[in-house]
Design a protein around this motif. Structure first.
Motif, PDB file in Angstrom:
ATOM      1  N   LEU A 186       0.839  -1.203   0.000  1.00 21.44           N
ATOM      2  CA  LEU A 186       0.000   0.000   0.000  1.00 21.44           C
ATOM      3  C   LEU A 186       0.871   1.247   0.000  1.00 21.44           C
ATOM      4  O   LEU A 186       1.934   1.265   0.619  1.00 21.44           O
ATOM      5  CB  LEU A 186      -0.897   0.034   1.251  1.00 21.44           C
ATOM      6  N   LEU A 187       0.392   2.287  -0.663  1.00 16.93           N
ATOM      7  CA  LEU A 187       1.056   3.578  -0.575  1.00 16.93           C
ATOM      8  C   LEU A 187       0.417   4.338   0.577  1.00 16.93           C
ATOM      9  O   LEU A 187      -0.796   4.554   0.599  1.00 16.93           O
ATOM     10  CB  LEU A 187       0.908   4.366  -1.873  1.00 16.93           C
ATOM     11  N   ASP A 188       1.229   4.728   1.557  1.00 14.10           N
ATOM     12  CA  ASP A 188       0.713   5.437   2.728  1.00 14.10           C
ATOM     13  C   ASP A 188       0.508   6.919   2.415  1.00 14.10           C
ATOM     14  O   ASP A 188       1.360   7.555   1.794  1.00 14.10           O
ATOM     15  CB  ASP A 188       1.688   5.324   3.901  1.00 14.10           C
ATOM     16  N   ILE A 189      -0.632   7.455   2.863  1.00 15.42           N
ATOM     17  CA  ILE A 189      -0.889   8.893   2.834  1.00 15.42           C
ATOM     18  C   ILE A 189      -0.914   9.325   4.287  1.00 15.42           C
ATOM     19  O   ILE A 189      -1.862   9.073   5.021  1.00 15.42           O
ATOM     20  CB  ILE A 189      -2.223   9.212   2.138  1.00 15.42           C
ATOM     21  N   SER A 190       0.170   9.942   4.734  1.00 20.00           N
ATOM     22  CA  SER A 190       0.393  10.209   6.150  1.00 20.00           C
ATOM     23  C   SER A 190       0.267  11.695   6.457  1.00 20.00           C
ATOM     24  O   SER A 190       0.773  12.542   5.711  1.00 20.00           O
ATOM     25  CB  SER A 190       1.792   9.713   6.541  1.00 20.00           C
ATOM     26  N   ALA A 191      -0.418  12.011   7.571  1.00 25.30           N
ATOM     27  CA  ALA A 191      -0.550  13.407   7.972  1.00 25.30           C
ATOM     28  C   ALA A 191      -0.747  13.503   9.476  1.00 25.30           C
ATOM     29  O   ALA A 191      -1.346  12.620  10.095  1.00 25.30           O
ATOM     30  CB  ALA A 191      -1.721  14.072   7.251  1.00 25.30           C
ATOM     31  N   VAL A 192      -0.233  14.575  10.051  1.00 23.25           N
ATOM     32  CA  VAL A 192      -0.481  14.891  11.461  1.00 23.25           C
ATOM     33  C   VAL A 192      -1.837  15.585  11.539  1.00 23.25           C
ATOM     34  O   VAL A 192      -2.082  16.579  10.838  1.00 23.25           O
ATOM     35  CB  VAL A 192       0.621  15.797  12.031  1.00 23.25           C
ATOM     36  N   VAL A 193      -2.724  15.047  12.381  1.00 20.74           N
ATOM     37  CA  VAL A 193      -4.092  15.569  12.460  1.00 20.74           C
ATOM     38  C   VAL A 193      -4.484  15.780  13.920  1.00 20.74           C
ATOM     39  O   VAL A 193      -3.762  15.383  14.836  1.00 20.74           O
ATOM     40  CB  VAL A 193      -5.102  14.605  11.786  1.00 20.74           C
ATOM     41  N   GLY A 194      -5.649  16.373  14.113  1.00 15.86           N
ATOM     42  CA  GLY A 194      -6.182  16.540  15.456  1.00 15.86           C
ATOM     43  C   GLY A 194      -7.167  15.438  15.803  1.00 15.86           C
ATOM     44  O   GLY A 194      -7.643  14.703  14.926  1.00 15.86           O
ATOM     45  N   ASP A 195      -7.508  15.339  17.075  1.00 15.62           N
ATOM     46  CA  ASP A 195      -8.458  14.316  17.524  1.00 15.62           C
ATOM     47  C   ASP A 195      -9.819  14.493  16.869  1.00 15.62           C
ATOM     48  O   ASP A 195     -10.582  13.527  16.728  1.00 15.62           O
ATOM     49  CB  ASP A 195      -8.614  14.381  19.048  1.00 15.62           C
ATOM     50  N   ASN A 196     -10.122  15.728  16.451  1.00 11.75           N
ATOM     51  CA  ASN A 196     -11.432  15.975  15.844  1.00 11.75           C
ATOM     52  C   ASN A 196     -11.624  15.194  14.550  1.00 11.75           C
ATOM     53  O   ASN A 196     -12.729  14.747  14.237  1.00 11.75           O
ATOM     54  CB  ASN A 196     -11.617  17.480  15.575  1.00 11.75           C
TER      55      ASN A 196
END
Length: 356
Positions: free
Chosen positions: A16-26
């Motif tokens: 799989l190609l990962d799509i990674s991001a830092v996000v909030g709990d919301n």
């Protein structure tokens, strides 16, 4: 080392190609996700992938737990030791995955499905946690017939060690069964990873059917808890779970080893041929050095297997796993450090012993 390791390790999983991001709990709440979990995408998760691309600083990274592990293992093994098998589309993302594998010296044997795009995995990073949502796409079209082709089965016959993730139960249980039986009949080593809490919950029958063939089983604390609940073990103590799973019925003469990691907490190892459980301390990574935890578990298995394949002690295997896991935690995403990777055992890394 004189042992010929060419093609010695073969792994199966969903590339799989990962799509990674830092996000909030919301964002987790919006999509009904848990902070440290791995699930398959359902209809409600379809917009998530584009949301990460459009609204966050998303990174595209080569992923898929099994390929991550095989890449790491190959970096620590002699050239051409490892081969990874899975299904991809005929697209740019497949080329990205192939390129990442080639960079690590990992051989791939992809089944290519031109009618489906290469699978993707959304990685939502919240602090030191990561929530994974996989859209398998082409990966879930892997066919047992690909395994059975003479040129592909020859790769399996040549190998001495096998590593398959629990994710592959969703795709090709026939492949898992065939490889497991081949390993047993030829006195080879068959290893698996629980991979995600949903695997024992929704695929209990397949896990139960495969467990007698597993020589080494890997997992983390949440996966161990799910395994305990699914098998009705009646305990939440990870040491007891490890020992109870190690003692489940086993085919062949090899003892079963169960290895449970717990992030920065102790790593637990139990064996079917001992009433003792080994408890290994983990040297924590300083908070300011942490990139994110994605890929750390895959890296642990990679280094553990690389040492095991080269005949090193259990202590050295675990120490190597902690070392490489720590190196990957310092990266963003499931990336290995650049430059040559070389593990040197300390010689004084040992476990506390507890009888169960």
């Amino acid at each position: 080392m004189s042992q010929d390791l060419n093609g010695a390790l073969v792994g199966f999983c969903n590339p799989l190609l990962d799509i990674s991001a830092v996000v909030g709990d919301n964002l987790l709440e919006q999509y009904n996700l848990k902070a440290n979990d791995a699930i398959l995408a359902s209809a409600e998760h379809v917009p998530l992938f584009q949301t990460l691309i459009d609204s966050y600083d998303a990174k595209f990274l080569p992923g898929g737990a099994g390929q991550n592990t095989l890449r790491g293992a190959q970096l620590l093994l002699p050239a051409d030791s490892a081969v990874f098998i899975g299904a991809v589309g005929d697209d740019e993302n497949a080329k990205r995955l192939q390129g990442a594998a080639s960079k690590a010296g990992l051989r791939t044997n992809y089944m290519v499905n031109p009618e489906k795009p290469t699978g993707t995995c959304a990685l939502l990073i919240t602090g030191a946690n990561r929530s994974m949502v996989a859209n398998l796409s082409a990966a879930e079209t892997f066919q047992f017939a690909h395994t059975q082709k003479a040129e592909n089965w020859a790769i399996i016959e040549k190998a001495q060690y096998y590593y398959i993730t629990g994710f592959f139960f969703t795709v090709s249980p026939d492949t898992i069964e065939a490889v497991a039986k081949h390993a047993l009949e030829n006195n080879k080593t068959f290893t698996m990873n629980i991979s995600a809490p949903f695997v024992p919950t929704f695929y209990k029958g397949l896990v139960e059917k495969t467990l007698p063939y597993i020589d080494i089983l890997f997992g983390n604390e949440t996966e161990a808890a799910s395994l305990s609940e699914a098998f009705g073990l009646g305990t939440t103590d990870i040491k007891a779970i490890a020992k109870k799973i190690a003692d489940q019925p086993k085919e062949g003469s090899k003892p079963r080893l169960v290895v449970f990691t717990q992030g920065s907490e102790h790593t637990i190892v139990a064996s079917s041929d001992s009433d003792e459980v080994r408890i290994y301390d983990v040297t924590p990574v300083a908070k300011e050095e942490i990139g994110d935890s994605n890929g750390a578990g895959d890296a642990f298995v990679a280094a553990f297997l690389a040492q095991h394949i080269q005949g090193q002690s259990l202590d050295a295997c675990v120490e190597a796993g902690h070392w490489l896991g720590g190196e990957v935690v310092r990266q963003i995403g499931p990336n290995y450090p650049t430059g040559e990777l070389k593990f040197i055992a300390s010689g004084d890394f040992t476990a506390a012993i507890e009888k169960i």
